[in-house]
Structures are given as C-alpha cells and as structure tokens.
Design a protein around this motif. Sequence first.
Motif, PDB file in Angstrom:
ATOM      1  N   ALA A 138       0.848  -1.191   0.000  1.00  0.00           N
ATOM      2  CA  ALA A 138       0.000   0.000   0.000  1.00  0.00           C
ATOM      3  C   ALA A 138       0.885   1.243   0.000  1.00  0.00           C
ATOM      4  CB  ALA A 138      -0.924  -0.002   1.210  1.00  0.00           C
ATOM      5  N   GLY A 139       0.519   2.223  -0.836  1.00  0.00           N
ATOM      6  CA  GLY A 139       1.286   3.462  -0.949  1.00  0.00           C
ATOM      7  C   GLY A 139       2.321   3.431  -2.053  1.00  0.00           C
ATOM      8  N   ASP A 140       2.659   2.226  -2.558  1.00  0.00           N
ATOM      9  CA  ASP A 140       3.636   2.108  -3.643  1.00  0.00           C
ATOM     10  C   ASP A 140       3.000   2.524  -4.970  1.00  0.00           C
ATOM     11  OD1 ASP A 140       5.441   1.104  -1.839  1.00  0.00           O
ATOM     12  OD2 ASP A 140       5.344  -0.969  -2.562  1.00  0.00           O
ATOM     13  N   VAL A 141       3.856   2.852  -5.928  1.00  0.00           N
ATOM     14  CA  VAL A 141       3.426   3.184  -7.289  1.00  0.00           C
ATOM     15  C   VAL A 141       4.116   2.209  -8.238  1.00  0.00           C
ATOM     16  CG1 VAL A 141       3.388   4.929  -9.110  1.00  0.00           C
ATOM     17  CG2 VAL A 141       3.185   5.636  -6.717  1.00  0.00           C
ATOM     18  N   LEU A 142       3.312   1.516  -9.058  1.00  0.00           N
ATOM     19  CA  LEU A 142       3.885   0.680 -10.114  1.00  0.00           C
ATOM     20  C   LEU A 142       4.015   1.567 -11.345  1.00  0.00           C
ATOM     21  CD1 LEU A 142       4.843  -2.099 -11.111  1.00  0.00           C
ATOM     22  CD2 LEU A 142       2.515  -2.479 -11.923  1.00  0.00           C
ATOM     23  N   ARG A 162      -8.265  -2.777 -10.585  1.00  0.00           N
ATOM     24  CA  ARG A 162      -9.128  -3.043  -9.414  1.00  0.00           C
ATOM     25  C   ARG A 162      -8.304  -3.596  -8.260  1.00  0.00           C
ATOM     26  NH1 ARG A 162     -12.766  -4.680 -13.276  1.00  0.00           N
ATOM     27  NH2 ARG A 162     -12.118  -6.834 -13.100  1.00  0.00           N
ATOM     28  N   GLU A 163      -7.387  -4.529  -8.574  1.00  0.00           N
ATOM     29  CA  GLU A 163      -6.521  -5.097  -7.538  1.00  0.00           C
ATOM     30  C   GLU A 163      -5.665  -4.007  -6.902  1.00  0.00           C
ATOM     31  OE1 GLU A 163      -2.689  -8.085  -7.043  1.00  0.00           O
ATOM     32  OE2 GLU A 163      -3.983  -8.361  -8.781  1.00  0.00           O
ATOM     33  N   GLY A 218      -4.437  -0.376  -2.375  1.00  0.00           N
ATOM     34  CA  GLY A 218      -3.874   0.946  -2.108  1.00  0.00           C
ATOM     35  C   GLY A 218      -2.610   1.229  -2.886  1.00  0.00           C
ATOM     36  N   ILE A 219      -2.489   0.616  -4.065  1.00  0.00           N
ATOM     37  CA  ILE A 219      -1.327   0.781  -4.930  1.00  0.00           C
ATOM     38  C   ILE A 219      -1.731   1.677  -6.099  1.00  0.00           C
ATOM     39  CG2 ILE A 219       0.249  -0.443  -6.489  1.00  0.00           C
ATOM     40  CD1 ILE A 219      -0.240  -2.920  -4.614  1.00  0.00           C
TER      41      ILE A 219
END
Length: 194
Positions: free
Chosen positions: A66-70, A90-91, A96-97
């Motif tokens: 959560a909080g990470d950015v891909l 959706r995932e 929270g990604i």
Amino acid sequence: MLIGPTIEATGRMVGYARVSTKTQKLDLQMDALRRAGCETVFDDPGVSGAKAKRPGLDMALAHLRAGDVLVIYKLDRLGRSVEHLAALLREFHERGIHLCSLSEGINTQTIGGKLVFHVFSAVAEFQRDLIRENTLAGLEAAAQRGKRPGRPNRLSAQQVREARRAIRHEGVSYAAAGGRFGVSPATVWRAVAG
C-alpha cells in the motif's frame, strides 16, 4: 525524450518492463523507468503479453505494498487485454497501490488517472456483457435452427438403442459395446445413461 507525468509516492516506486520476443531489448523501458525514479524494476524479457503467467509481473505484484506506485513505460506492457488491465487496476485500488504509465501520462493518484481507472472498468464490463449477449443470441439462433451446442454425438440414436439393449438384456459390458461402435466405454456409458 519521453516526458511522463509527475509522480509523487508515499511508498516506493517500482518499475515493470516487458518485451514480447527474445530479440527485443528492454533498454528503452529500463532507462525511462530509472529516470522516473524507480529503484527496483521487475522485467519479463521475451514474454508475450498474452501469457497469463509472467514471472516478472508476478514478482512485482508480490513486492508491491500500500502506498507504492507501479511505474510502466506503456499500458500495453502491463495488460493482455482491457479486461486484464481493468482487473489489475481493481486489484491495485483494493491494495492501495497506484499505477503510472509514462507514455500515456496516466497516474492513478490524480483525478484524471482515477477517471482512467473507471473508464477501463466500464469498458471491461461492457466487453464482458457484449460477449455474454452475443453468446446467448448465438445459442438462441442455433436452437431455433434445431442445432444443439457442443460436440456432436459420437453415437447415432439407433446405436444408442442397440448399446442399451445389449448392455441391459444381453449382459454386454460397456467396453464391449464401445468396441462394437468404435467409441470408448465412457462414451457408451454417457449415451446409455442420458
């Protein structure tokens, strides 16, 4: 030079790169991901986007919190189809990604990026509904023409009557009945039981 969206992350910036064939190079994508600030980059060299299992993507998904950015170079590097992209979005939303696509300027941390998420979800749902509607219409049209969906019967109605009589009244085994008609014992069993 590629100028992507501004990326602000409360977590880590994780990159993902993919090329479809062994002869293609990841250099362009890797350079863009590193310039965007990705410290960790997962990749799938020579893996088709149509494949359900992509080891690099699976590792990236397991790594994200959560909080990470891909961060990806282009959307087509990530998803096999609109439906697959929508499922991944959706995932990410549930976990929270955030997702950032450099080429398209999409960043789900922004209002515009959130709109893209909803548009992908709506398009994927529309696509599923359209496929379901077309399938049902095709089945109905076939039924009106007297066609049954599925594989054709291996045994004719006459052969089924003969097999049933032989099994029930003559004590012939399913295997022997199948041998008479050149089909497996299971085919005879399904026809006789049905």
